[in-house]
Design a protein around this motif. Sequence first.
Motif, PDB file in Angstrom:
ATOM      1  N   GLY A   1      -7.599  -3.232  25.167  1.00  0.00           N
ATOM      2  CA  GLY A   1      -7.700  -4.575  24.145  1.00  0.00           C
ATOM      3  C   GLY A   1      -6.606  -4.991  23.424  1.00  0.00           C
ATOM      4  N   ALA A   2      -6.782  -6.059  22.705  1.00  0.00           N
ATOM      5  CA  ALA A   2      -5.429  -6.475  21.875  1.00  0.00           C
ATOM      6  C   ALA A   2      -5.204  -5.392  20.995  1.00  0.00           C
ATOM      7  N   TYR A   3      -3.716  -5.416  20.682  1.00  0.00           N
ATOM      8  CA  TYR A   3      -3.281  -4.351  19.711  1.00  0.00           C
ATOM      9  C   TYR A   3      -3.555  -5.091  18.315  1.00  0.00           C
ATOM     10  N   LEU A   4      -3.828  -4.236  17.412  1.00  0.00           N
ATOM     11  CA  LEU A   4      -4.526  -4.689  15.784  1.00  0.00           C
ATOM     12  C   LEU A   4      -3.564  -3.855  14.777  1.00  0.00           C
ATOM     13  N   MET A   5      -3.425  -4.705  13.871  1.00  0.00           N
ATOM     14  CA  MET A   5      -2.854  -4.046  12.745  1.00  0.00           C
ATOM     15  C   MET A   5      -3.680  -4.312  11.559  1.00  0.00           C
ATOM     16  N   ILE A   6      -4.570  -3.077  11.346  1.00  0.00           N
ATOM     17  CA  ILE A   6      -5.402  -3.202  10.404  1.00  0.00           C
ATOM     18  C   ILE A   6      -5.073  -3.250   8.932  1.00  0.00           C
ATOM     19  N   PRO A   7      -5.412  -4.137   8.202  1.00  0.00           N
ATOM     20  CA  PRO A   7      -5.052  -4.065   6.589  1.00  0.00           C
ATOM     21  C   PRO A   7      -5.529  -2.980   6.057  1.00  0.00           C
ATOM     22  N   GLY A   8      -4.684  -1.854   5.344  1.00  0.00           N
ATOM     23  CA  GLY A   8      -5.092  -0.651   4.759  1.00  0.00           C
ATOM     24  C   GLY A   8      -5.379   0.525   5.718  1.00  0.00           C
ATOM     25  N   MET A   9      -5.158   0.383   6.856  1.00  0.00           N
ATOM     26  CA  MET A   9      -5.309   1.365   7.994  1.00  0.00           C
ATOM     27  C   MET A   9      -4.007   1.431   9.020  1.00  0.00           C
TER      28      MET A   9
ATOM     29  N   LEU B   1       1.005  -1.289   0.081  1.00  0.00           N
ATOM     30  CA  LEU B   1      -0.168  -0.036  -0.233  1.00  0.00           C
ATOM     31  C   LEU B   1       0.760   1.129   0.089  1.00  0.00           C
ATOM     32  N   ASP B   2       1.902   1.524   0.808  1.00  0.00           N
ATOM     33  CA  ASP B   2       2.609   2.507   1.017  1.00  0.00           C
ATOM     34  C   ASP B   2       3.390   2.683  -0.300  1.00  0.00           C
ATOM     35  N   ALA B   3       3.964   1.548  -0.635  1.00  0.00           N
ATOM     36  CA  ALA B   3       5.206   1.515  -1.702  1.00  0.00           C
ATOM     37  C   ALA B   3       4.503   1.927  -3.110  1.00  0.00           C
ATOM     38  N   TYR B   4       3.358   1.293  -3.366  1.00  0.00           N
ATOM     39  CA  TYR B   4       2.869   1.592  -4.729  1.00  0.00           C
ATOM     40  C   TYR B   4       1.553   2.457  -4.773  1.00  0.00           C
ATOM     41  N   ILE B   5       1.219   3.077  -3.521  1.00  0.00           N
ATOM     42  CA  ILE B   5      -0.018   3.791  -3.715  1.00  0.00           C
ATOM     43  C   ILE B   5       0.060   5.114  -2.881  1.00  0.00           C
ATOM     44  N   LEU B   6       0.166   4.963  -1.358  1.00  0.00           N
ATOM     45  CA  LEU B   6       0.189   6.079  -0.755  1.00  0.00           C
ATOM     46  C   LEU B   6       1.408   7.144  -0.730  1.00  0.00           C
ATOM     47  N   ARG B   7       2.686   6.447  -0.803  1.00  0.00           N
ATOM     48  CA  ARG B   7       3.824   7.332  -0.880  1.00  0.00           C
ATOM     49  C   ARG B   7       3.718   8.047  -2.328  1.00  0.00           C
ATOM     50  N   PRO B   8       3.615   7.366  -3.214  1.00  0.00           N
ATOM     51  CA  PRO B   8       3.636   8.078  -4.589  1.00  0.00           C
ATOM     52  C   PRO B   8       2.476   9.243  -4.508  1.00  0.00           C
ATOM     53  N   ALA B   9       1.403   8.797  -3.972  1.00  0.00           N
ATOM     54  CA  ALA B   9       0.416  10.002  -4.039  1.00  0.00           C
ATOM     55  C   ALA B   9       0.965  11.039  -3.224  1.00  0.00           C
ATOM     56  N   ALA B  10       1.573  10.761  -1.886  1.00  0.00           N
ATOM     57  CA  ALA B  10       1.683  11.847  -1.054  1.00  0.00           C
ATOM     58  C   ALA B  10       2.918  12.689  -1.822  1.00  0.00           C
TER      59      ALA B  10
END
Length: 243
Positions: free
Chosen positions: A141-149, A46-55
């Motif tokens: 509660g439990a730590y969560l790594m949300i896909p895309g978030m 997500l970051d490598a191909y979408i988010l960072r280029p957009a930023a």
Amino acid sequence: MFRHSIFFIFFVVLAGCAQIPEEKVDERDPLQSFNRPMYDFNMDVLDAYILRPAAVGYVAVTPMPVRRSIVNFTDNITAPTDMVNAGLQGKPGNMGISLARFLVNSTVGLLGLFDVASSLGLEIVDEDFGQTLGVWGVGDGAYLMIPGMGPSTARNLTGDVVDNVVLPEIALTTPQTVLVFVLKAVEARASLINQESLLNESLDPYIFVKDVYFQRQLYELHDGNPPIEKEPDDFDEDFLENL
């Protein structure tokens, strides 16, 4: 508030991959076998191909005054959510500040494009429903790594649903809600470009992000005055305030 959740959402996708040695079980992170692959997905895809280029493109074509107005606009839209949560937390002073900010910036500030309220001494107060639940005594509660978030906890994920779905839908249409989310996401990622080395130089970016996330949540829950721990912090207060 979701703007700070977004901040950490995209903080999580900045570091490079690394082989992680076996480590002690973290009671805060019982779902680590799920969370680590999601961290890698957020980072490598997500970051490598979408988010960072957009930023990067956004920074290149958007003048700083325009970026500042976009931040002001999105902050103003979330001011009523700050106000509601301040009330639920028993903070009438912060509730009044958020209401005053919204009224001033929505009128004199041209729908929030200009932060006139801050120049009048009405500084932004960040209150979200995750904090509200914490004030009410609900644990992380439990730590969560949300896909895309990105990073969250069971408590804060519930808070995000209330802050970003329930409350905004009262006043905004779905397209408007999506637009605000996109604006916040791109600006949040753009603000992290100059801080990428912090994660790239860490021994274990996954653990680094998790520890900073929990410290930031504690910092916000106690309005910038977390209880003093016996052992010294690994991260200084200036770093936390700049996140």
